[in-house]
Design a protein around this motif. Structure first.
Motif, PDB file in Angstrom:
ATOM      1  N   ALA A 287      42.008 -39.541  13.028  1.00  0.00           N
ATOM      2  CA  ALA A 287      42.922 -38.399  12.982  1.00  0.00           C
ATOM      3  C   ALA A 287      42.146 -37.081  12.912  1.00  0.00           C
ATOM      4  O   ALA A 287      42.486 -36.101  13.584  1.00  0.00           O
ATOM      5  CB  ALA A 287      43.860 -38.528  11.783  1.00  0.00           C
ATOM      6  N   GLY A 288      41.089 -37.036  12.100  1.00  0.00           N
ATOM      7  CA  GLY A 288      40.276 -35.829  11.999  1.00  0.00           C
ATOM      8  C   GLY A 288      39.546 -35.513  13.286  1.00  0.00           C
ATOM      9  O   GLY A 288      39.424 -34.349  13.689  1.00  0.00           O
ATOM     10  N   GLU A 290      40.485 -36.333  16.373  1.00  0.00           N
ATOM     11  CA  GLU A 290      41.448 -35.818  17.351  1.00  0.00           C
ATOM     12  C   GLU A 290      41.842 -34.380  17.033  1.00  0.00           C
ATOM     13  O   GLU A 290      41.947 -33.529  17.936  1.00  0.00           O
ATOM     14  CB  GLU A 290      42.680 -36.720  17.389  1.00  0.00           C
ATOM     15  CG  GLU A 290      42.408 -38.107  17.957  1.00  0.00           C
ATOM     16  CD  GLU A 290      43.616 -39.016  17.907  1.00  0.00           C
ATOM     17  OE1 GLU A 290      44.621 -38.622  17.272  1.00  0.00           O
ATOM     18  OE2 GLU A 290      43.565 -40.126  18.501  1.00  0.00           O
ATOM     19  N   ALA A 291      42.055 -34.090  15.743  1.00  0.00           N
ATOM     20  CA  ALA A 291      42.443 -32.730  15.347  1.00  0.00           C
ATOM     21  C   ALA A 291      41.348 -31.724  15.658  1.00  0.00           C
ATOM     22  O   ALA A 291      41.628 -30.572  16.016  1.00  0.00           O
ATOM     23  CB  ALA A 291      42.776 -32.710  13.854  1.00  0.00           C
ATOM     24  N   ASP A 294      41.697 -30.978  19.326  1.00  0.00           N
ATOM     25  CA  ASP A 294      42.985 -30.362  19.617  1.00  0.00           C
ATOM     26  C   ASP A 294      43.028 -28.900  19.189  1.00  0.00           C
ATOM     27  O   ASP A 294      43.620 -28.052  19.873  1.00  0.00           O
ATOM     28  CB  ASP A 294      44.116 -31.126  18.934  1.00  0.00           C
ATOM     29  CG  ASP A 294      44.368 -32.484  19.559  1.00  0.00           C
ATOM     30  OD1 ASP A 294      43.908 -32.709  20.695  1.00  0.00           O
ATOM     31  OD2 ASP A 294      45.026 -33.326  18.907  1.00  0.00           O
ATOM     32  N   LYS A 295      42.399 -28.572  18.074  1.00  0.00           N
ATOM     33  CA  LYS A 295      42.457 -27.199  17.557  1.00  0.00           C
ATOM     34  C   LYS A 295      41.829 -26.217  18.528  1.00  0.00           C
ATOM     35  O   LYS A 295      42.266 -25.062  18.652  1.00  0.00           O
ATOM     36  CB  LYS A 295      41.772 -27.117  16.202  1.00  0.00           C
ATOM     37  CG  LYS A 295      41.914 -25.739  15.542  1.00  0.00           C
ATOM     38  CD  LYS A 295      41.390 -25.733  14.130  1.00  0.00           C
ATOM     39  CE  LYS A 295      41.630 -24.353  13.501  1.00  0.00           C
ATOM     40  NZ  LYS A 295      41.121 -24.307  12.096  1.00  0.00           N
ATOM     41  N   TYR A 350      37.013 -29.956   8.381  1.00  0.00           N
ATOM     42  CA  TYR A 350      37.298 -31.334   8.765  1.00  0.00           C
ATOM     43  C   TYR A 350      36.517 -32.279   7.861  1.00  0.00           C
ATOM     44  O   TYR A 350      35.376 -32.624   8.134  1.00  0.00           O
ATOM     45  CB  TYR A 350      36.978 -31.560  10.239  1.00  0.00           C
ATOM     46  CG  TYR A 350      37.887 -30.779  11.146  1.00  0.00           C
ATOM     47  CD1 TYR A 350      39.182 -31.231  11.409  1.00  0.00           C
ATOM     48  CD2 TYR A 350      37.487 -29.574  11.690  1.00  0.00           C
ATOM     49  CE1 TYR A 350      40.043 -30.507  12.211  1.00  0.00           C
ATOM     50  CE2 TYR A 350      38.345 -28.838  12.497  1.00  0.00           C
ATOM     51  CZ  TYR A 350      39.618 -29.307  12.752  1.00  0.00           C
ATOM     52  OH  TYR A 350      40.475 -28.581  13.540  1.00  0.00           O
TER      53      TYR A 350
END
Length: 382
Positions: A287-288, A290-291, A294-295, A350
């Protein structure tokens, strides 16, 4: 002694005496004669090797052993729920659940298959619920059976914890701590904590069960694991689970020595050009990761291989141009040897919250509480 040596009627009698303060009141409350309760309590105390109550003219007062053990009995009985359940039935259902068949349960317990069949059948009648059903040539627990087995396992865990605490009163610093170790905990914190704890408590056994979160959470809920250490989940796995933070971990981008990414700007845009090996969806690290992309509106890189095993990831990195996201602690030896290198730091913010996960209502023994203290001290020391 083992938890299965107990007679549940004797435990119910002791619980009633502790709650009501006299044998006569306990006899009336649980519908057992005073002589039977007196005899049952005497057998229980003889098995434990120490008195649970002090006999006074005005009633029964719990000894130190009683103050420790009676709450464990009460919690165990609350899990069992029905006063009609016997230890034989409880033991039979746990054995069937663990082994998966009557034949295998017979081999592990030494009980004859007909006895196991009868015990589980009588338990179904006593609880007025179907616990087992036929599946082809085998058997499987129903949903009610699974819930009942979980309750029985939690009852077992309480009684075993109580026995461990009573052993300390007799001068036996023994016991068992079963720890579920998720990947990151195995790198530094857990080994250091276990080593420090063992130096101080050499007679306490420590059992480490390795696995991913989804492999360990159900054994934790069943009482087979006392605590889990690793990346915390957000949101919480459920109201029956408690999480305590230990420290924050900031992963880094890791690759092999001489990786081509080192010869250019290590921006996320450039790093996205290479294949990655990352744990499967649903994990905090994935999840981290991907984030992070994405950011900055960077398309996610290809992930031809999904894997959470550090040993496997390490070898793939050494032999290819794959990149991964790992804590430097997890590959400290490889970094020091020069087989792997830190390609880039990830952006601020992150991080993974590393912590301890327990059952919400878990009451650690003194030895387990000492281990938690050591674990927290090691985590703070960095």
């Amino acid at each position: 002694m083992k938890f299965s040596d107990f007679n549940l009627r004797h435990l119910r009698a002791a619980s009633a005496i502790g709650r009501l303060g006299s044998i006569s009141a306990a006899a009336q409350a649980i519908h057992i004669s005073q002589p039977a309760i007196t005899q049952g309590l005497a057998k229980l105390e003889a098995m434990l090797g120490q008195p649970l109550f002090e006999r006074r003219t005005d009633g029964m007062v719990a000894t130190e052993a009683g103050r420790i053990f009676i709450p464990r009995i009460e919690t165990a009985l609350a899990h069992i729920i029905s006063p009609r359940v016997t230890m034989t039935q409880l033991r039979a259902l746990i054995a069937l659940t663990d082994a998966g068949s009557y034949a295998a349960a017979s081999n592990t317990t030494g009980l004859a298959q007909p006895s196991l069949h009868r015990a589980v059948g009588d338990l179904s009648v006593a609880l007025k619920r179907k616990l087992v059903e036929r599946r082809g040539k085998g058997v499987a627990l129903t949903e009610q059976g699974k819930r009942t087995a979980r309750r029985f396992r939690l009852a077992r865990a309480e009684l075993e914890a109580g026995l461990s605490e009573l052993a300390v009163l007799l001068g036996h610093e023994t016991g068992l701590i079963t720890i579920g170790a998720m990947p990151l905990s195995r790198a530094r914190v857990l080994p250091a904590a276990v080593a420090a704890f063992h130096r101080d408590q050499p007679d306490v056994a420590v059992n480490i069960v390795e696995g991913a979160f989804h492999e360990l959470i159900e054994p934790l809920r069943d009482g087979d694991i006392d605590l889990m250490i690793g990346a915390m989940r957000a949101p919480s796995p459920g109201p029956d689970v408690a999480q305590q933070p230990l420290f924050d971990d900031r992963p880094a981008v890791i690759g092999r020595k001489g990786h081509p990414a080192l010869s250019s700007e290590t921006s996320l845009e450039n790093l996205a050009k290479y294949p990655w090996i990352i744990p499967t969806s649903g994990t905090p690290l994935r999840a981290g990761w991907e984030a992070m992309f994405d950011k900055l509106s960077v398309p996610l890189p290809q992930v031809p291989i999904e894997c959470g095993s550090v040993i496997t990831i390490r070898q793939i990195l050494i032999e290819s141009d794959f990149l991964t996201l790992l804590s430097p602690d997890q590959v400290a030896v490889e970094l020091e040897a020069g087989w792997l290198v830190k390609i880039a730091n990830i952006p601020e913010g992150y991080t993974r919250n590393i912590g301890v996960t327990t059952r919400a209502e878990w009451r650690p023994t003194a030895m387990q509480a000492k281990f938690l203290t050591v674990l927290k001290e090691i985590s703070k020391a960095g």
